[in-house]
Design a protein around this motif. Structure first.
Motif, mmCIF file in Angstrom:
data_model
loop_
_atom_site.group_PDB
_atom_site.id
_atom_site.type_symbol
_atom_site.label_atom_id
_atom_site.label_comp_id
_atom_site.label_asym_id
_atom_site.label_seq_id
_atom_site.Cartn_x
_atom_site.Cartn_y
_atom_site.Cartn_z
ATOM 1 N N THR A 1 0.840 -1.200 0.000
ATOM 2 C CA THR A 1 0.000 0.000 0.000
ATOM 3 C C THR A 1 0.871 1.244 0.000
ATOM 4 O OG1 THR A 1 -1.792 -1.137 1.161
ATOM 5 C CG2 THR A 1 -1.780 1.272 1.257
ATOM 6 N N ILE A 2 0.501 2.203 -0.836
ATOM 7 C CA ILE A 2 1.259 3.445 -0.973
ATOM 8 C C ILE A 2 0.911 4.393 0.176
ATOM 9 C CG2 ILE A 2 1.694 5.450 -2.454
ATOM 10 C CD1 ILE A 2 0.848 3.640 -4.838
ATOM 11 N N GLU A 3 1.910 4.816 0.914
ATOM 12 C CA GLU A 3 1.707 5.742 2.031
ATOM 13 C C GLU A 3 1.822 7.200 1.578
ATOM 14 O OE1 GLU A 3 2.957 5.726 6.657
ATOM 15 O OE2 GLU A 3 4.634 5.605 5.248
ATOM 16 N N ARG A 4 2.767 7.456 0.693
ATOM 17 C CA ARG A 4 2.922 8.806 0.148
ATOM 18 C C ARG A 4 3.715 8.714 -1.159
ATOM 19 N NH1 ARG A 4 6.505 8.165 4.142
ATOM 20 N NH2 ARG A 4 8.715 8.589 3.693
ATOM 21 N N VAL A 5 3.607 9.769 -1.956
ATOM 22 C CA VAL A 5 4.298 9.838 -3.243
ATOM 23 C C VAL A 5 5.037 11.165 -3.308
ATOM 24 C CG1 VAL A 5 4.037 9.823 -5.749
ATOM 25 C CG2 VAL A 5 2.511 8.428 -4.322
ATOM 26 N N GLN A 6 6.243 11.130 -3.837
ATOM 27 C CA GLN A 6 7.030 12.347 -4.006
ATOM 28 C C GLN A 6 7.444 12.464 -5.469
ATOM 29 O OE1 GLN A 6 10.603 12.483 -1.642
ATOM 30 N NE2 GLN A 6 10.940 14.674 -1.999
ATOM 31 N N VAL A 7 6.977 13.509 -6.149
ATOM 32 C CA VAL A 7 7.346 13.770 -7.534
ATOM 33 C C VAL A 7 8.480 14.783 -7.536
ATOM 34 C CG1 VAL A 7 6.592 14.681 -9.751
ATOM 35 C CG2 VAL A 7 5.037 13.260 -8.395
ATOM 36 N N LEU A 8 9.634 14.364 -8.038
ATOM 37 C CA LEU A 8 10.814 15.230 -8.057
ATOM 38 C C LEU A 8 11.039 15.871 -9.423
ATOM 39 C CD1 LEU A 8 13.198 12.871 -6.046
ATOM 40 C CD2 LEU A 8 11.840 14.785 -5.180
ATOM 41 N N LEU A 9 10.390 15.345 -10.448
ATOM 42 C CA LEU A 9 10.477 15.926 -11.796
ATOM 43 C C LEU A 9 9.059 15.996 -12.359
ATOM 44 C CD1 LEU A 9 12.441 16.943 -14.026
ATOM 45 C CD2 LEU A 9 12.318 14.632 -14.994
ATOM 46 N N PRO A 10 8.412 17.150 -12.265
ATOM 47 C CA PRO A 10 6.993 17.258 -12.620
ATOM 48 C C PRO A 10 6.652 16.841 -14.045
ATOM 49 C CG PRO A 10 7.667 19.160 -11.322
ATOM 50 C CD PRO A 10 8.919 18.392 -11.628
ATOM 51 N N ARG A 11 7.562 17.023 -15.011
ATOM 52 C CA ARG A 11 7.168 16.734 -16.392
ATOM 53 C C ARG A 11 6.974 15.236 -16.677
ATOM 54 N NH1 ARG A 11 12.442 18.620 -17.941
ATOM 55 N NH2 ARG A 11 13.841 16.963 -18.643
ATOM 56 N N ILE A 12 7.430 14.382 -15.769
ATOM 57 C CA ILE A 12 7.148 12.952 -15.911
ATOM 58 C C ILE A 12 5.642 12.702 -15.809
ATOM 59 C CG2 ILE A 12 7.488 10.672 -14.840
ATOM 60 C CD1 ILE A 12 10.011 11.569 -16.141
ATOM 61 N N ILE A 13 4.955 13.511 -15.026
ATOM 62 C CA ILE A 13 3.539 13.305 -14.735
ATOM 63 C C ILE A 13 2.687 13.955 -15.822
ATOM 64 C CG2 ILE A 13 1.728 13.572 -13.014
ATOM 65 C CD1 ILE A 13 4.249 11.860 -12.226
ATOM 66 N N GLN A 14 1.904 13.133 -16.533
ATOM 67 C CA GLN A 14 1.087 13.601 -17.645
ATOM 68 C C GLN A 14 -0.388 13.760 -17.285
ATOM 69 O OE1 GLN A 14 2.578 14.230 -20.915
ATOM 70 N NE2 GLN A 14 4.281 14.217 -19.462
ATOM 71 N N ARG A 15 -0.877 12.914 -16.377
ATOM 72 C CA ARG A 15 -2.298 12.966 -15.992
ATOM 73 C C ARG A 15 -2.430 12.491 -14.564
ATOM 74 N NH1 ARG A 15 -7.659 11.968 -18.543
ATOM 75 N NH2 ARG A 15 -8.914 10.905 -16.980
ATOM 76 N N PRO A 16 -2.964 13.297 -13.645
ATOM 77 C CA PRO A 16 -3.344 14.693 -13.850
ATOM 78 C C PRO A 16 -2.113 15.560 -14.085
ATOM 79 C CG PRO A 16 -3.416 14.153 -11.537
ATOM 80 C CD PRO A 16 -3.141 12.862 -12.249
ATOM 81 N N ALA A 17 -2.310 16.703 -14.707
ATOM 82 C CA ALA A 17 -1.176 17.552 -15.069
ATOM 83 C C ALA A 17 -0.481 18.118 -13.843
ATOM 84 C CB ALA A 17 -1.648 18.687 -15.989
ATOM 85 N N GLU A 18 -1.193 18.262 -12.724
ATOM 86 C CA GLU A 18 -0.610 18.820 -11.508
ATOM 87 C C GLU A 18 0.008 17.712 -10.659
ATOM 88 O OE1 GLU A 18 -3.725 18.994 -12.403
ATOM 89 O OE2 GLU A 18 -4.043 21.067 -13.053
ATOM 90 N N PRO A 19 1.301 17.743 -10.427
ATOM 91 C CA PRO A 19 1.960 16.709 -9.626
ATOM 92 C C PRO A 19 1.348 16.546 -8.236
ATOM 93 C CG PRO A 19 3.594 18.055 -10.738
ATOM 94 C CD PRO A 19 2.270 18.722 -10.949
ATOM 95 N N GLU A 20 0.856 17.642 -7.655
ATOM 96 C CA GLU A 20 0.266 17.556 -6.319
ATOM 97 C C GLU A 20 -0.976 16.674 -6.322
ATOM 98 O OE1 GLU A 20 0.790 20.357 -7.984
ATOM 99 O OE2 GLU A 20 2.524 21.251 -6.988
#
Length: 277
Positions: free
Chosen positions: A22-41
């Motif tokens: 189970t995922i407890e938390r996620v940390q995005v260190l490079l926002p452009r990897i994330i395509q959907r949703p567009a907001e890393p948060e």
């Protein structure tokens, strides 16, 4: 770029390492990897308390099947996953960290930074990019000689670029197209609609055999590919055409030649793979 056998190997490895966690938390260190949703948060928040039930492959994409979401990941050129204990040093080029409730972390590392991640409500991923136009799955039972003929048999397109088209067959890339065409004795520039039924059957068998053998060998480590445990694939030791320029063909002894077709380096034996109209 990892192709079907490499992605399949990653999926099988990660199923052993993270399925059920189970995922407890996620940390995005490079926002452009994330395509959907567009907001890393929003990406980070959506995955909290989601359990990874299993991983699956579609073409060259990885599907993380969660509670009510699906995470679609594409490794692109050099993306890779690894499992670490929380607190271990974070390697350079680590761009997304999935911290699990058991104290482990699934880390996504990508030197070239071309990988992508999308989140969907379960089921909606099939009708939206990037999965919605993917073609036949070559290791699926539905991939029969007849299915292959229906998909490409009437097209005047040259075989190599047609087989690389993910809307025709999903998962094939430069390595395994070169290997399948060499095994089938077909020149990469042959128009698909010029193949006889027997030749189409040979092509079908060659595609499935090459891919299955590569999966069994853990994929091909040509440049930087490793599975989720940092282990190299071994199929590169069995290559007959790809990357073998100037070396004798294992079937006839004629030197393997390299040309460019559709912008891609293409390896073939001019003696075993004669160009016929």
């Amino acid at each position: 770029m990892p192709e079907l056998p490499e992605v399949e190997t990653v999926v099988r490895t990660l199923n052993r390492l993270v399925a059920g966690k189970t995922i407890e938390r996620v940390q995005v260190l490079l926002p452009r990897i994330i395509q959907r949703p567009a907001e890393p948060e929003l990406f980070e928040a959506a995955l909290v308390q989601q359990t990874i039930h299993r991983l699956e492959r579609r073409g060259k994409f990885i599907r993380f099947v969660l509670d009510d979401l699906t995470l679609i990941s594409h490794l692109r050129m050099e993306g890779r996953y690894g499992v670490n204990v929380a607190g271990e040093p974070i390697e350079k080029h680590t761009h997304v960290i999935f911290a699990m409730t058991d104290g482990t972390e699934l880390r996504y590392r990508d030197v070239r930074q071309f990988g992508t991640m999308h989140i969907f409500r379960q089921g909606e991923e099939w009708s939206l990019p990037p999965l919605h136009k993917l073609g036949l799955e070559p290791l699926d039972p539905a991939f029969t000689p007849e299915a292959l003929r229906k998909r490409i048999g009437d097209k005047p397109t040259k075989l190599k670029p047609l087989l690389l088209n993910q809307e025709a067959i999903a998962g094939l890339g430069n390595i395994y197209v070169d290997e399948a065409l060499h095994r089938a004795g077909l020149h990469p520039e042959r128009p698909a609609n010029s193949l006889s039924q027997k030749e189409m059957d040979f092509l079908h068998r060659s595609i499935t055999e090459v891919l299955q053998e590569a999966v069994d060998a853990g994929g091909s480590s040509i440049k930087s590919y490793v599975n989720g445990q940092g282990e190299m694939g071994m199929f590169q030791q069995q290559l007959h055409a790809y990357g073998m320029t100037g070396q004798p063909c294992r079937h006839c002894g004629h030197p393997i030649e390299k040309t460019r077709l559709g912008g891609r380096g293409t390896h073939f034996c001019p003696h075993c793979q004669v160009l016929r109209a």
